[in-house]
Design a protein around this motif. Structure first.
Motif, short mmCIF file in Angstrom:
data_model
loop_
_atom_site.label_atom_id
_atom_site.label_comp_id
_atom_site.label_asym_id
_atom_site.label_seq_id
_atom_site.Cartn_x
_atom_site.Cartn_y
_atom_site.Cartn_z
N GLY A 140 0.79 -1.22 0.00
CA GLY A 140 0.00 0.00 0.00
C GLY A 140 0.82 1.27 0.00
N VAL A 141 0.22 2.32 0.55
CA VAL A 141 0.83 3.64 0.57
C VAL A 141 0.92 4.14 2.01
CG1 VAL A 141 0.56 6.06 -0.13
CG2 VAL A 141 0.03 4.22 -1.74
N MET A 142 2.11 4.59 2.42
CA MET A 142 2.32 5.14 3.75
C MET A 142 2.82 6.57 3.61
SD MET A 142 2.86 1.72 3.65
CE MET A 142 4.54 1.20 3.76
N PRO A 143 1.97 7.57 3.84
CA PRO A 143 2.37 8.98 3.66
C PRO A 143 3.60 9.38 4.45
CG PRO A 143 -0.01 8.81 3.88
CD PRO A 143 0.54 7.45 4.19
N GLN A 144 3.83 8.74 5.60
CA GLN A 144 5.00 9.10 6.40
C GLN A 144 6.32 8.71 5.74
OE1 GLN A 144 2.56 6.96 7.15
NE2 GLN A 144 3.15 5.47 8.73
N ASP A 145 6.23 7.90 4.68
CA ASP A 145 7.43 7.49 3.96
C ASP A 145 7.69 8.32 2.71
OD1 ASP A 145 7.81 5.52 5.82
OD2 ASP A 145 7.04 3.89 4.58
N PHE A 146 6.86 9.31 2.44
CA PHE A 146 7.04 10.14 1.27
C PHE A 146 8.38 10.87 1.34
CE2 PHE A 146 2.29 11.07 0.13
CZ PHE A 146 2.08 9.71 -0.01
N GLY A 158 9.17 25.59 5.54
CA GLY A 158 8.95 24.57 6.55
C GLY A 158 9.87 23.38 6.39
N GLY A 159 10.87 23.50 5.57
CA GLY A 159 11.79 22.39 5.35
C GLY A 159 11.28 21.48 4.26
N VAL A 160 11.97 20.41 4.05
CA VAL A 160 11.55 19.43 3.06
C VAL A 160 10.28 18.77 3.56
CG1 VAL A 160 12.21 17.34 1.83
CG2 VAL A 160 13.94 19.04 2.38
N THR A 161 9.28 18.68 2.70
CA THR A 161 7.98 18.15 3.11
C THR A 161 8.12 16.76 3.69
OG1 THR A 161 6.92 19.42 1.37
CG2 THR A 161 5.66 17.62 2.31
N GLY A 162 7.40 16.54 4.81
CA GLY A 162 7.43 15.23 5.43
C GLY A 162 8.44 15.12 6.57
#
Length: 400
Positions: free
Chosen positions: A63-69, A167-171
């Motif tokens: 699947g997809v884990m947004p925290q790993d973007f 805000g820095g690099v997203t994520g």
């Protein structure tokens, strides 16, 4: 699923099923050999302008884990897989890959022979391609159509992938966040260091690795000048990864030259008998660490040359050898250009080379405190094989 077609610039046609958004897209068709990490691939700005083919046959199974973007969005022009899993199984799963592709308006194709496609790209070299989905019949592969496909060119790549540096690099955590009492180089706790991360399309994990080592990270855009970076008085300068031909970034390379010249002058002052104290602010030296595109642009700034590889290095299983120790590391890579071996000047020592084709994978500069690698030590290819390079950067900062 609707029918979809992939047409290569040489006229080769693949028929499959549509995934993601419907429509038409043109990009540089490449392949990556990673067996995992498809979300990191899709959100890596270095893939800007490219139609990415996954050689591993089943994609989407966790699947997809947004925290790993690795960034705020997907940058690929198109996506090609053998089989797409729409029933993922993972306790961290936040959605399906199919839904993610649709949300990002990425046009893709599945159900084709990705082995045959990869073999074609290996034999002929990377080439442009077109994905057409949502049509009832196969489009005619005419000379006019192939001319349109061949005409596509990746331009202004670095400028196009700039993210919100406020805000820095997203994520990742906000810019200037101080991670105190973290374990630094050699396993010792160290006071926080101020690092400027020059963003050419930076992956989020570069900032995470710096912050793990107690660094305050200031992300600056690609348009930042040498004077603006020097005015920040950083303890170190991190040159990020990014997309496109490194030689296209003429202005960035010129600004990088100025910083290298500044470091040469400061090293000269430090070594002079007239230098008074070690912490003399007038002789502040700024160590430099470059990754991927940052590695290439630093090399260009120091007089080296770069050239395009036949089909590039993309995936998580590329062996690189340390020229000093002889040890081979398994590395994660994503690049279509390389520094030419014969172009290295006397003050540039090759520190790593690719075991498969002998290309330059790392350079250490002997006249200034700077080093760089072509691969991604933040991507955990081994899974932690080359992570020590961030510790080496911290050690360099501490002695400067």
């Amino acid at each position: 699923m609707q029918t979809a077609y992939l047409i290569l610039a040489d006229g080769t046609l693949f028929e499959g099923k549509s995934i993601g958004a419907s429509g038409m897209t043109i990009g540089e068709t490449v392949f990556t050999t990673g067996m995992t990490g498809y979300i990191e691939t899709l959100t890596d700005p270095s893939y800007y302008g490219q139609i990415v083919t996954q050689t591993f046959p089943l994609i989407g199974n966790y699947g997809v884990m947004p925290q790993d973007f690795e960034s705020s969005k997907s940058w690929v022009r198109g996506y090609v897989v053998r089989e797409l899993c729409d029933q993922p199984s993972n306790f961290r799963c936040g959605g399906t890959l199919s839904d993610f592709l649709k949300s990002q308006n990425i046009i893709g194709i599945c159900g084709i022979d990705t082995r045959a496609l990869t073999k074609r790209l290996r034999e002929s070299g990377v080439m442009n391609g077109m994905i057409i989905s949502g049509v009832d019949t196969c489009p005619a592969v005419t000379e006019e159509l192939l001319k349109e496909i061949k005409a596509y060119k990746i331009e202004q790549a670095v400028e196009s992938v700039q993210q919100n540096t406020d805000g820095g690099v997203t994520g990742v955590s906000p810019v200037e966040r101080v991670a105190t009492n973290e374990v630094g180089a050699q396993g010792e706790t160290s006071p926080s260091k101020s690092i400027v991360l020059w963003d050419f399309g930076a992956k989020a994990n570069i900032q995470r690795e710096l912050e793990k080592r107690g660094c305050r990270v200031k992300v600056v855009p690609c348009t930042t000048t040498a004077d603006e970076i020097l005015a920040l008085k950083p303890d170190g300068l991190m040159l990020s990864n990014g997309p496109g031909d490194p030689a296209d970034n003429v202005q960035i390379i010129e600004e990088l030259k100025k910083i290298c010249e500044y470091d040469k002058q400061m090293v000269s002052i430090r070594s002079s008998t007239y230098s008074t104290t070690e912490d003399d602010s007038t002789s502040r030296v700024i160590p430099i660490f470059g990754i991927c595109l940052g590695h290439q642009m630093l090399a260009l700034a120091r007089g080296c040359k770069t050239s395009k590889l036949k089909y590039g290095h993309r995936g998580g299983n590329h062996p690189c050898k340390d020229t000093e120790t002889g040890r081979v590391y398994i590395t994660s890579q994503n690049h279509g250009y390389a520094v030419e071996n014969a172009s290295l000047p006397s003050y540039a020592k090759m520190s790593f080379f690719n075991v498969n084709d002998g290309t330059v994978e790392g350079i250490t500069y002997t006249d200034i405190p700077a080093f760089s690698v072509q691969f991604h030590p933040e991507a955990c290819g081994g899974p932690h094989d080359t992570n020590f390079l961030f510790d080496r950067f911290m050690s360099l900062i501490n002695i400067c």
